[in-house]
Each structure stands twice: as structure tokens, then as C-alpha cells.
Design a protein around this motif. Structure first.
Motif, PDB file in Angstrom:
ATOM      1  N   UNK A 173       3.945 -63.227   4.556  1.00  0.00           N
ATOM      2  CA  UNK A 173       4.344 -61.853   4.215  1.00  0.00           C
ATOM      3  C   UNK A 173       3.298 -60.811   4.600  1.00  0.00           C
ATOM      4  N   UNK A 174       1.979 -61.099   4.529  1.00  0.00           N
ATOM      5  CA  UNK A 174       1.027 -60.119   5.056  1.00  0.00           C
ATOM      6  C   UNK A 174       1.172 -59.910   6.564  1.00  0.00           C
ATOM      7  N   UNK A 175       1.386 -61.008   7.302  1.00  0.00           N
ATOM      8  CA  UNK A 175       1.596 -60.873   8.738  1.00  0.00           C
ATOM      9  C   UNK A 175       2.830 -60.017   8.993  1.00  0.00           C
ATOM     10  N   UNK A 176       3.911 -60.289   8.276  1.00  0.00           N
ATOM     11  CA  UNK A 176       5.154 -59.563   8.496  1.00  0.00           C
ATOM     12  C   UNK A 176       5.012 -58.098   8.104  1.00  0.00           C
ATOM     13  N   UNK A 177       4.358 -57.852   6.976  1.00  0.00           N
ATOM     14  CA  UNK A 177       4.142 -56.464   6.532  1.00  0.00           C
ATOM     15  C   UNK A 177       3.382 -55.663   7.580  1.00  0.00           C
ATOM     16  N   UNK A 178       2.258 -56.196   8.024  1.00  0.00           N
ATOM     17  CA  UNK A 178       1.405 -55.427   8.929  1.00  0.00           C
ATOM     18  C   UNK A 178       1.988 -55.355  10.344  1.00  0.00           C
ATOM     19  N   UNK A 179       2.729 -56.372  10.787  1.00  0.00           N
ATOM     20  CA  UNK A 179       3.413 -56.268  12.079  1.00  0.00           C
ATOM     21  C   UNK A 179       4.536 -55.235  12.018  1.00  0.00           C
ATOM     22  N   UNK A 180       5.212 -55.155  10.875  1.00  0.00           N
ATOM     23  CA  UNK A 180       6.243 -54.128  10.709  1.00  0.00           C
ATOM     24  C   UNK A 180       5.627 -52.741  10.774  1.00  0.00           C
ATOM     25  N   UNK A 181       4.543 -52.538  10.068  1.00  0.00           N
ATOM     26  CA  UNK A 181       3.872 -51.237  10.100  1.00  0.00           C
ATOM     27  C   UNK A 181       3.433 -50.886  11.523  1.00  0.00           C
ATOM     28  N   UNK A 182       2.893 -51.889  12.215  1.00  0.00           N
ATOM     29  CA  UNK A 182       2.418 -51.679  13.579  1.00  0.00           C
ATOM     30  C   UNK A 182       3.574 -51.280  14.493  1.00  0.00           C
ATOM     31  N   UNK A 183       4.702 -51.969  14.359  1.00  0.00           N
ATOM     32  CA  UNK A 183       5.873 -51.673  15.190  1.00  0.00           C
ATOM     33  C   UNK A 183       6.442 -50.292  14.869  1.00  0.00           C
ATOM     34  N   UNK A 184       6.446 -49.919  13.598  1.00  0.00           N
ATOM     35  CA  UNK A 184       6.919 -48.587  13.219  1.00  0.00           C
ATOM     36  C   UNK A 184       6.013 -47.498  13.787  1.00  0.00           C
ATOM     37  N   UNK A 185       4.712 -47.735  13.732  1.00  0.00           N
ATOM     38  CA  UNK A 185       3.776 -46.755  14.285  1.00  0.00           C
ATOM     39  C   UNK A 185       3.984 -46.600  15.786  1.00  0.00           C
ATOM     40  N   UNK A 208      -4.263 -63.450  13.803  1.00  0.00           N
ATOM     41  CA  UNK A 208      -2.943 -63.253  14.397  1.00  0.00           C
ATOM     42  C   UNK A 208      -2.631 -61.766  14.506  1.00  0.00           C
ATOM     43  N   UNK A 209      -2.900 -61.017  13.460  1.00  0.00           N
ATOM     44  CA  UNK A 209      -2.644 -59.578  13.503  1.00  0.00           C
ATOM     45  C   UNK A 209      -3.482 -58.901  14.582  1.00  0.00           C
ATOM     46  N   UNK A 210      -4.731 -59.325  14.710  1.00  0.00           N
ATOM     47  CA  UNK A 210      -5.593 -58.762  15.751  1.00  0.00           C
ATOM     48  C   UNK A 210      -5.028 -59.054  17.136  1.00  0.00           C
ATOM     49  N   UNK A 211      -4.426 -60.226  17.308  1.00  0.00           N
ATOM     50  CA  UNK A 211      -3.805 -60.566  18.594  1.00  0.00           C
ATOM     51  C   UNK A 211      -2.755 -59.532  18.991  1.00  0.00           C
ATOM     52  N   UNK A 212      -2.049 -59.002  18.013  1.00  0.00           N
ATOM     53  CA  UNK A 212      -0.985 -58.026  18.268  1.00  0.00           C
ATOM     54  C   UNK A 212      -1.478 -56.581  18.190  1.00  0.00           C
ATOM     55  N   UNK A 213      -2.752 -56.401  17.908  1.00  0.00           N
ATOM     56  CA  UNK A 213      -3.283 -55.053  17.759  1.00  0.00           C
ATOM     57  C   UNK A 213      -2.949 -54.416  16.430  1.00  0.00           C
ATOM     58  N   UNK A 214      -2.525 -55.227  15.459  1.00  0.00           N
ATOM     59  CA  UNK A 214      -2.158 -54.714  14.137  1.00  0.00           C
ATOM     60  C   UNK A 214      -3.368 -54.719  13.213  1.00  0.00           C
ATOM     61  N   UNK A 215      -3.293 -53.920  12.168  1.00  0.00           N
ATOM     62  CA  UNK A 215      -4.427 -53.685  11.281  1.00  0.00           C
ATOM     63  C   UNK A 215      -4.296 -54.502   9.998  1.00  0.00           C
ATOM     64  N   UNK A 216      -5.307 -55.297   9.702  1.00  0.00           N
ATOM     65  CA  UNK A 216      -5.328 -56.085   8.467  1.00  0.00           C
ATOM     66  C   UNK A 216      -6.174 -55.427   7.375  1.00  0.00           C
ATOM     67  N   UNK A 217      -6.719 -54.268   7.646  1.00  0.00           N
ATOM     68  CA  UNK A 217      -7.676 -53.629   6.739  1.00  0.00           C
ATOM     69  C   UNK A 217      -7.065 -53.334   5.368  1.00  0.00           C
ATOM     70  N   UNK A 218      -7.835 -53.661   4.331  1.00  0.00           N
ATOM     71  CA  UNK A 218      -7.481 -53.252   2.975  1.00  0.00           C
ATOM     72  C   UNK A 218      -6.399 -54.055   2.305  1.00  0.00           C
TER      73      UNK A 218
END
Length: 214
Positions: free
Chosen positions: A30-42, A75-85
Motif C-alpha cells: 500500500x505505500x508503494x501504491x499510494x506514492x505511485x498514485x501520487x506520482x502519476x497524479x502529479x 522501488x519508488x525511487x526506480x519510478x522517480x516517486x517520493x517516499x519521504x515522510x
């Protein structure tokens, strides 16, 4: 992308649409999915908050306050997504009540969310189930995101998916599952990340009416 104190859920309409991703521990899937969703929306909207879409996650046995797994961050870094916080959360009634769309990793998670009540059945899907249903929806039947707004489009998408659920069944029992990579080596985490990202692509496109810009 700070979440306001209230969302729609079953409490009434607002100018936001809250997406809740659910897995078991809230430290891997779920953290991967949450942050990939945010990344895709951005990628599509610039600042997702301007569209009124809020993305969160929690776990049915969530590790409250825990960081996500190191391999999940990679994994998130691979996609350029942010895991911060990120901090893990245990799934609570309030999370379900406020959610407009709940996307779970597995059918068991979906059943657990629905069993909590709060009229969650019509807005709770596994991620892959929702992807399958979204692919069958004609985007021209949804509200124009520029005219009526992304929030209204997202609400209509959930209603359309719920209406299709009994007609468009999974080809196999496993088709709607995202398996748990907890404790697995990085290559398995990466395969799960790819699986999640592929499932999210049509969902985010349908939600926003905008295809990927990258």
C-alpha cells in the motif's frame, strides 16, 4: 498534498475525492501504491491537490508509525516517486468512512474493509479488479475534468465501475491479487512495483482524463 479534515465517504459531498490504498502491514504494497498514485497524479495534474484528489494508505494489521520497507523505498525511487515522510497506519473506521474509493491489494483485504460496514461495498475494490472494470468504461461517458472537475469525474468512475462489477468477472481467482513481497529480495519487490504501476496507469488516466506526460 495535505489532506483536509473531511472528505466525502458516506458523510456527504465535498470538493475533494479521497483514495485509500489498503494492504496488510502498510509497509510494502500500500505505500508503494499510494506514492505511485501520487506520482502519476502529479505527472498529469501538476499539483494533485489542485484536482481535489487525496491519496492515503493503511493496513489491516498496520504497523502504526513504522517506515516503509527499504526495498519499497528503492522501488519508488526506480519510478522517480517520493517516499519521504511516510509512516504506517492501522486501518481505522474513520479511514473507511472518509474514503471515496478504497483499493486493496487482495480480495481478503477487500472483504475486511467491507466487513467494517460504513456502506463501503460499492466503493471498495481490489486494485486489479478496479483496473479491469475501468478498462471497460467508455471515458466519453464520464464528466469532462476541465468542465465539471476531476472530483466529479472520479465519483462517476466509481459508480460506473460498481455497476459493472457483477458483469465483468476476473478470468482467474489470482487475477485480482497483488502478492505480498514482505521479506522478499529486491527483485521480487521490483516485480510487484511493476505490477502495481501497470495496474495504476489506466486508473489514473481514467480518473483525470489525462494520459501520462512522461
Amino acid at each position: 498534498m495535505t489532506a483536509p479534515e473531511t472528505g466525502r465517504g458516506i458523510a456527504g459531498f465535498s470538493e475533494t475525492f479521497r483514495i485509500l490504498h489498503v494492504s496488510t502491514g502498510n509497509v510494502c504494497r500500500s505505500p508503494i501504491t499510494e506514492r505511485l498514485t501520487r506520482h502519476a497524479l502529479a505527472d498529469r495534474l501538476g499539483d494533485p491537490a489542485t484536482g481535489g484528489l487525496i491519496v492515503e494508505s493503511a493496513g489491516t494489521w498496520g504497523h502504526e508509525g513504522a517506515p516503509m520497507e527499504t526495498n519499497a523505498e528503492t522501488v519508488l525511487a526506480d519510478f522517480g516517486a517520493d517516499a519521504t515522510g511516510f509512516m504506517g497506519r492501522e486501518l481505522l473506521d474513520d479511514h473507511v468512512i472518509r474514503a471515496d474509493l478504497v483499493l486493496t491489494a487482495t480480495r481478503d483485504h477487500r472483504a475486511q474493509v467491507i466487513s467494517m460496514g460504513h456502506s463501503a461495498g460499492l466503493r471498495t475494490f481490489t486494485l486489479k479488479e478496479f483496473t479491469r472494470l475501468v478498462r471497460a468504461i467508455d471515458p466519453t461517458t464520464l464528466p469532462d475534468p476541465e468542465g465539471e472537475g476531476v472530483v466529479e469525474r472520479a465519483r462517476a468512475l466509481v459508480r460506473a465501475a460498481a455497476a459493472l462489477r457483477g458483469w465483468l468477472l476476473a478470468p482467474t481467482v489470482e487475477a485480482d491479487e497483488v502478492y505480498d513481497p514482505y521479506g522478499a529480495p529486491l527483485p521480487f519487490f521490483r516485480s510487484v512495483g511493476d505490477e502495481i504501476n501497470q495496474a495504476l496507469e489506466p486508473v489514473v488516466t481514467a480518473l483525470t482524463g489525462v494520459t501520462t506526460r512522461t
